[in-house]
Design a protein around this motif. Structure first.
Motif, PDB file in Angstrom:
ATOM      1  N   PHE A   1      48.621  37.392  43.351  1.00 39.74           N
ATOM      2  CA  PHE A   1      49.821  38.070  43.856  1.00 39.74           C
ATOM      3  C   PHE A   1      50.466  38.911  42.755  1.00 39.74           C
ATOM      4  CE2 PHE A   1      51.073  34.800  47.394  1.00 39.74           C
ATOM      5  CZ  PHE A   1      49.923  35.147  48.095  1.00 39.74           C
ATOM      6  N   LEU A   2      50.601  38.264  41.592  1.00 35.69           N
ATOM      7  CA  LEU A   2      51.293  38.924  40.481  1.00 35.69           C
ATOM      8  C   LEU A   2      50.563  40.204  40.067  1.00 35.69           C
ATOM      9  CD1 LEU A   2      53.671  38.520  38.455  1.00 35.69           C
ATOM     10  CD2 LEU A   2      52.051  37.381  36.942  1.00 35.69           C
ATOM     11  N   SER A   3      49.237  40.115  39.975  1.00 34.35           N
ATOM     12  CA  SER A   3      48.494  41.271  39.478  1.00 34.35           C
ATOM     13  C   SER A   3      48.366  42.370  40.531  1.00 34.35           C
ATOM     14  CB  SER A   3      47.116  40.833  38.976  1.00 34.35           C
ATOM     15  OG  SER A   3      46.386  40.285  40.042  1.00 34.35           O
ATOM     16  N   SER A   4      48.497  42.015  41.799  1.00 33.89           N
ATOM     17  CA  SER A   4      48.300  43.026  42.848  1.00 33.89           C
ATOM     18  C   SER A   4      49.429  44.055  42.880  1.00 33.89           C
ATOM     19  CB  SER A   4      48.218  42.355  44.216  1.00 33.89           C
ATOM     20  OG  SER A   4      49.527  42.041  44.674  1.00 33.89           O
ATOM     21  N   GLY A   5      50.640  43.642  42.479  1.00 32.53           N
ATOM     22  CA  GLY A   5      51.779  44.567  42.541  1.00 32.53           C
ATOM     23  C   GLY A   5      52.376  44.702  43.935  1.00 32.53           C
ATOM     24  N   GLU A   6      51.819  44.021  44.927  1.00 28.98           N
ATOM     25  CA  GLU A   6      52.321  44.145  46.309  1.00 28.98           C
ATOM     26  C   GLU A   6      53.280  43.021  46.688  1.00 28.98           C
ATOM     27  OE1 GLU A   6      49.253  44.262  49.238  1.00 28.98           O
ATOM     28  OE2 GLU A   6      48.315  46.058  48.393  1.00 28.98           O
ATOM     29  N   PHE A   7      53.396  42.021  45.791  1.00 28.20           N
ATOM     30  CA  PHE A   7      54.115  40.813  46.183  1.00 28.20           C
ATOM     31  C   PHE A   7      55.448  40.669  45.440  1.00 28.20           C
ATOM     32  CE2 PHE A   7      49.922  40.116  47.684  1.00 28.20           C
ATOM     33  CZ  PHE A   7      50.035  39.280  48.781  1.00 28.20           C
ATOM     34  N   TYR A   8      56.425  40.174  46.148  1.00 28.09           N
ATOM     35  CA  TYR A   8      57.765  39.998  45.588  1.00 28.09           C
ATOM     36  C   TYR A   8      58.247  38.588  45.900  1.00 28.09           C
ATOM     37  CZ  TYR A   8      57.713  44.958  44.737  1.00 28.09           C
ATOM     38  OH  TYR A   8      57.380  46.189  44.257  1.00 28.09           O
TER      39      TYR A   8
END
Lengths: 359, 359
Positions: free
Chosen positions: B186-193
């Motif tokens: 999640f962290l590396s994808s940049g799509e997740f908050y």
């Protein structure tokens, strides 16, 4: 007649904050038994000396604590020092007081904050000791066989045994707080014993020794002759006592006198002079932890002392080894036991920085 | 009109004993600033929503604390849950209450115990958010850019951006508490908050969503129509509320609804959900230690949190690394920060073994 003098003026800063200046170690129920160390000392001597001849020597501020903890002690048996002058002036005064009540009286001097586990051996030792000092002009101290090269105690070197007695020796020398190398030599020699601070003598003998070896102190108290154990004793002491030089009985008399003897005893003694000492004589859980009063939930803690004044307090701890946790009122200490001698300095710092009400 | 609903019914057991059931985290002055987290939350929203439209939702037992800490809040703005049913029933009730006062009303839902360091950015985010939800039938949640693969948070996956807005996205998915591997992805994808638990919508939209996605809860509160914001509201709620199913707003609505959006924000947010989180946002001394309230004398301690409720208490500590020391009333915790998630279980054990008054 035989008297007992219980010395209970110490401030007990080594156990801060569990022990406080306002309520030092001797007044604490250290073992959760319902009796303080002072009360245990009192209970222990009662078979040897009746309550009416037990004298409490303490600082004025502790008088209410003594009255509360020892309601059987009559007011005239509580001697209140108007100033702190170490043990020599206290003992000289107590001897004067006892001599006024009975010129032939003998006395045992007891610390109020030590532990004696072998009560029967203690009784026998004192009975033999009283007989010994009542048989001549002799100053007697109890010697404990050392179990380690402790550097915080005074050591007594025994000399020749005394004919017709068992366990009594002439004293060759006193050594206060040797360094570790010397303490190891003492331990292996078999000639040295710990000085437990328990003394026996007749009032007459110790007063004679004061006149010979500490004439300054003797002179202060000689001026009160005729007043001791009377209505003017307190007034005299309040005026005279502060002028006595501060000195320990060991330096003032014991190290100088020629008629000093040691009775070597095995009474299960501990001076409870450090967390380490407390740790060593306390019951421990399977992980070696000692719990004073509190409810402990511990994981992975070993050889740690939890001393919490509030019996209802729950302590949750994990991963502490060789620590002391001491929590009382407005102070909490979490400190390695091996560094405990540094706590005394910290208490002084706290007093300076934050005020008297912390100590 | 714009309303604010502050959720302040949490019990805060993760900070036990510093935080207690009787006075949980949101009511504590965590930073010694003179204001509790709840008061800070209240102060922070006042520029956006006036006090007369700020509604406090809490458990009945905390009503006195709220009245004491927020004396400007009128009694009719304090909604007291008669039972604990998680967030969905509370929010449904609050929406009903607001709709009764203003059928066109919009609302922001705020946790009472989080920290927001960037107040200006927070204000701007909320103003933009209110405009966004007032422009259509939209449910909006605030998303925080993750700084670590935290496994204790809910994650929001953003989808396509919304034309004509900056920082607003359609939500693709919600994931509650992922495992570490997934959190790293999640962290590396940049799509997740991170889901901060801050929601905006019109009362009308959220009530519609309840009817569509959580009809059972909607039905419970629909039966009170005509009573909300009136003299019979409390009686109705006391009867009806306990029959609502316990559920979180995330499960009940957000994960199911089609009209869910995320506003990605940078507001200096922390949920203060753990000692670690507190540690990370707190000022530290040169050795990395965090001191809450107490007077600390430390030697050789590093990265340790000292949270002591009594401001006058002195703590003396040596040799602690990555610990939390939490001391309040009848409980003391000395625990490695990295194991803090185990404290919650210990609190339950303490409650069972020793009683409610410890938690």
């Amino acid at each position: 007649m035989r008297y007992c003098v219980i010395m209970c003026g110490g401030v007990g800063s080594r156990f801060w904050p569990y022990s406080r200046e306002a309520c030092p170690k001797q007044f604490l129920d250290f073992f959760g038994s319902g009796r303080s160390l002072l009360q245990m000392t009192f209970d222990r001597i009662l078979d040897i000396v009746p309550a009416e001849r037990i004298i409490l020597l303490t600082n004025r501020r502790y008088a209410p604590l003594i009255r509360e903890q020892l309601p059987d002690i009559k007011e005239e048996n509580i001697l209140l020092e108007p100033a702190r002058r170490n043990t020599a002036p206290c003992i000289c005064w107590a001897a004067k007081h006892i001599a006024a009540r009975d010129p032939e009286g003998s006395m045992v001097v007891l610390p109020s904050d030590h532990l004696v586990l072998k009560e029967k051996a203690f009784h026998e030792a004192l009975l033999k000791g009283f007989e010994f000092v009542e048989g001549g002009d002799r100053l007697l101290t109890l010697g404990i066989r050392p179990s380690s090269p402790h550097t915080g105690y005074g050591y007594i070197q025994k000399s020749s045994p005394i004919d017709g007695t068992e366990g009594f020796y002439k004293v060759r020398s006193f050594t206060e707080k040797p360094d570790l190398e010397l303490a190891k030599v003492f331990l292996s020699s078999g000639e040295f014993y710990w000085n437990a601070g328990i003394f026996l003598w007749s009032a007459k003998s110790i007063l004679k020794a004061f006149r010979l070896y500490d004439p300054e102190t003797a002179a202060v108290f000689d001026r009160g002759d005729g007043l001791y154990a009377g209505s003017e004793e307190t007034d005299f002491i309040d005026r005279a006592f502060p002028s006595a030089p501060s000195n320990s009985i060991d330096y003032a008399v014991m190290e100088k006198a020629r008629n000093v003897y040691v009775e070597t005893v095995d009474i299960g003694w501990s001076d409870l002079g450090s967390w380490k000492a407390l740790y060593e004589i306390s019951p421990r859980d399977a992980d070696g932890n000692v719990t004073q009063n509190c409810r402990l939930i511990q994981q992975d803690c070993h050889d740690t002392v939890f001393a919490i004044s509030d019996r209802e307090k729950i302590v949750v701890a994990k991963g502490l080894n060789n620590y002391v946790i001491s929590d009382t009122g407005n102070a909490l200490v979490i400190y390695p036991i091996e560094d405990e001698q540094k706590i005394k300095q910290i208490v002084n710092d706290v007093k300076d920085r934050f005020g008297e009400h912390y100590v």
